[in-house]
Design a protein around this motif. Structure first.
Motif, short mmCIF file in Angstrom:
data_model
loop_
_atom_site.label_atom_id
_atom_site.label_comp_id
_atom_site.label_asym_id
_atom_site.label_seq_id
_atom_site.Cartn_x
_atom_site.Cartn_y
_atom_site.Cartn_z
N GLN A 85 0.82 -1.20 0.00
CA GLN A 85 0.00 0.00 0.00
C GLN A 85 0.87 1.26 0.00
OE1 GLN A 85 -2.14 1.37 3.62
NE2 GLN A 85 -4.00 0.97 2.42
N ALA A 86 1.90 1.28 0.82
CA ALA A 86 2.81 2.43 0.87
C ALA A 86 3.54 2.59 -0.46
CB ALA A 86 3.80 2.27 2.02
N SER A 87 3.96 1.50 -1.07
CA SER A 87 4.66 1.55 -2.36
C SER A 87 3.75 2.11 -3.45
CB SER A 87 5.14 0.16 -2.78
OG SER A 87 6.12 -0.31 -1.91
N GLU A 88 2.50 1.70 -3.44
CA GLU A 88 1.54 2.19 -4.44
C GLU A 88 1.32 3.69 -4.27
OE1 GLU A 88 -1.11 2.18 -7.65
OE2 GLU A 88 0.44 0.76 -7.04
N LYS A 89 1.23 4.17 -3.03
CA LYS A 89 1.09 5.61 -2.79
C LYS A 89 2.30 6.37 -3.33
CE LYS A 89 -1.77 5.40 1.39
NZ LYS A 89 -1.80 5.71 2.84
N ALA A 90 3.49 5.84 -3.10
CA ALA A 90 4.71 6.50 -3.58
C ALA A 90 4.74 6.53 -5.10
CB ALA A 90 5.94 5.77 -3.04
N ARG A 91 4.38 5.42 -5.75
CA ARG A 91 4.39 5.35 -7.20
C ARG A 91 3.38 6.32 -7.80
NH1 ARG A 91 1.50 3.78 -10.99
NH2 ARG A 91 -0.04 2.77 -9.69
N GLU A 92 2.17 6.36 -7.24
CA GLU A 92 1.14 7.27 -7.74
C GLU A 92 1.54 8.73 -7.57
OE1 GLU A 92 -2.41 6.17 -5.64
OE2 GLU A 92 -2.75 4.39 -6.90
N ASP A 93 2.13 9.07 -6.43
CA ASP A 93 2.56 10.45 -6.18
C ASP A 93 3.67 10.85 -7.15
OD1 ASP A 93 2.49 12.94 -4.71
OD2 ASP A 93 4.37 12.30 -3.77
N ARG A 94 4.62 9.95 -7.38
CA ARG A 94 5.72 10.23 -8.30
C ARG A 94 5.17 10.46 -9.71
NH1 ARG A 94 11.18 9.87 -8.63
NH2 ARG A 94 11.29 9.21 -6.48
N GLU A 95 4.29 9.59 -10.17
CA GLU A 95 3.72 9.73 -11.51
C GLU A 95 2.94 11.04 -11.64
OE1 GLU A 95 1.34 6.35 -12.56
OE2 GLU A 95 3.06 4.99 -12.60
N LYS A 96 2.11 11.35 -10.65
CA LYS A 96 1.31 12.57 -10.69
C LYS A 96 2.20 13.80 -10.68
CE LYS A 96 -2.15 15.15 -8.13
NZ LYS A 96 -2.50 15.53 -6.80
N SER A 97 3.18 13.83 -9.80
CA SER A 97 4.06 15.01 -9.69
C SER A 97 4.87 15.23 -10.96
CB SER A 97 5.00 14.86 -8.50
OG SER A 97 4.26 14.84 -7.29
N LEU A 98 5.42 14.16 -11.51
CA LEU A 98 6.21 14.30 -12.73
C LEU A 98 5.31 14.65 -13.92
CD1 LEU A 98 8.79 11.41 -12.29
CD2 LEU A 98 9.21 13.87 -12.12
N ASP A 99 4.11 14.10 -13.97
CA ASP A 99 3.17 14.41 -15.04
C ASP A 99 2.79 15.89 -15.00
OD1 ASP A 99 1.55 13.54 -17.28
OD2 ASP A 99 -0.19 13.85 -15.96
N GLU A 100 2.54 16.40 -13.79
CA GLU A 100 2.21 17.81 -13.64
C GLU A 100 3.39 18.69 -14.06
OE1 GLU A 100 1.00 18.25 -9.58
OE2 GLU A 100 -0.96 17.32 -9.93
N ALA A 101 4.59 18.28 -13.71
CA ALA A 101 5.78 19.09 -14.01
C ALA A 101 6.09 19.11 -15.50
CB ALA A 101 6.98 18.56 -13.24
N THR A 102 5.76 18.04 -16.21
CA THR A 102 6.08 17.97 -17.64
C THR A 102 4.88 18.28 -18.52
OG1 THR A 102 5.58 15.60 -17.77
CG2 THR A 102 7.87 16.23 -17.23
N GLY A 103 3.75 18.55 -17.92
CA GLY A 103 2.55 18.81 -18.70
C GLY A 103 2.11 17.59 -19.48
N GLY A 104 2.39 16.41 -18.97
CA GLY A 104 1.99 15.17 -19.62
C GLY A 104 2.97 14.69 -20.68
N LEU A 105 4.05 15.42 -20.87
CA LEU A 105 5.06 15.05 -21.85
C LEU A 105 5.85 13.85 -21.33
CD1 LEU A 105 6.03 16.37 -24.53
CD2 LEU A 105 7.82 17.44 -23.22
N ASN A 106 5.97 12.82 -22.13
CA ASN A 106 6.69 11.61 -21.72
C ASN A 106 8.18 11.81 -21.98
OD1 ASN A 106 7.41 9.09 -20.90
ND2 ASN A 106 6.51 8.01 -22.63
N ILE A 107 8.95 11.98 -20.91
CA ILE A 107 10.39 12.21 -21.02
C ILE A 107 11.10 10.95 -20.59
CG2 ILE A 107 12.34 13.60 -20.22
CD1 ILE A 107 10.36 15.90 -19.85
N PRO A 108 11.89 10.34 -21.47
CA PRO A 108 12.60 9.10 -21.13
C PRO A 108 13.47 9.29 -19.89
CG PRO A 108 12.79 9.57 -23.47
CD PRO A 108 12.17 10.78 -22.84
N GLY A 109 13.46 8.28 -19.04
CA GLY A 109 14.29 8.30 -17.84
C GLY A 109 13.68 8.98 -16.65
N MET A 110 12.46 9.52 -16.78
CA MET A 110 11.82 10.23 -15.67
C MET A 110 10.57 9.47 -15.27
SD MET A 110 13.86 12.59 -15.00
CE MET A 110 13.10 13.59 -13.81
#
Length: 102
Positions: free
Chosen positions: A77-102
């Motif tokens: 459960q904790a791992s899933e929260k971390a993964r979701e937060d990372r995806e959301k934060s990076l998606d917001e920062a890149t405007g949904g742009l898929n940047i390799p390695g991030m």
């Protein structure tokens, strides 16, 4: 817009994403199973376990298998929260742009 300006913006985005990634690594996420007398697992953004708390009633050896399952579920459960937060934060920062390695 000239090419140098585009390169400067790309470098700024890369720097900002690097800082965001470091911030995400330092965040903590908590997974619980069994309520206040159950199991709590805290991990960081690198998915490393920071702490495990086990309710007193679970320390009985008759509860060993259940305790192991509860720890597994709390960690997941904790791992899933971390993964979701990372995806959301990076998606917001890149405007949904898929940047390799991030």
């Amino acid at each position: 817009m000239d090419f140098n300006s585009i390169l400067q913006q790309a470098q700024m985005m890369k720097d900002n994403l690097g800082k965001l990634s470091e911030e995400l690594d330092e965040r903590t996420y908590t997974g619980t199973n069994g309520g206040k007398d159950g199991v709590t697992v805290v991990i960081n953004g690198r998915y490393e376990v920071q702490s495990v708390t086990i309710g007193e009633d679970l320390c009985d050896k008759d509860n060993r298998e259940m305790l192991q399952d509860m720890i597994l579920l709390a960690f997941n459960q904790a791992s899933e929260k971390a993964r979701e937060d990372r995806e959301k934060s990076l998606d917001e920062a890149t405007g949904g742009l898929n940047i390799p390695g991030m």
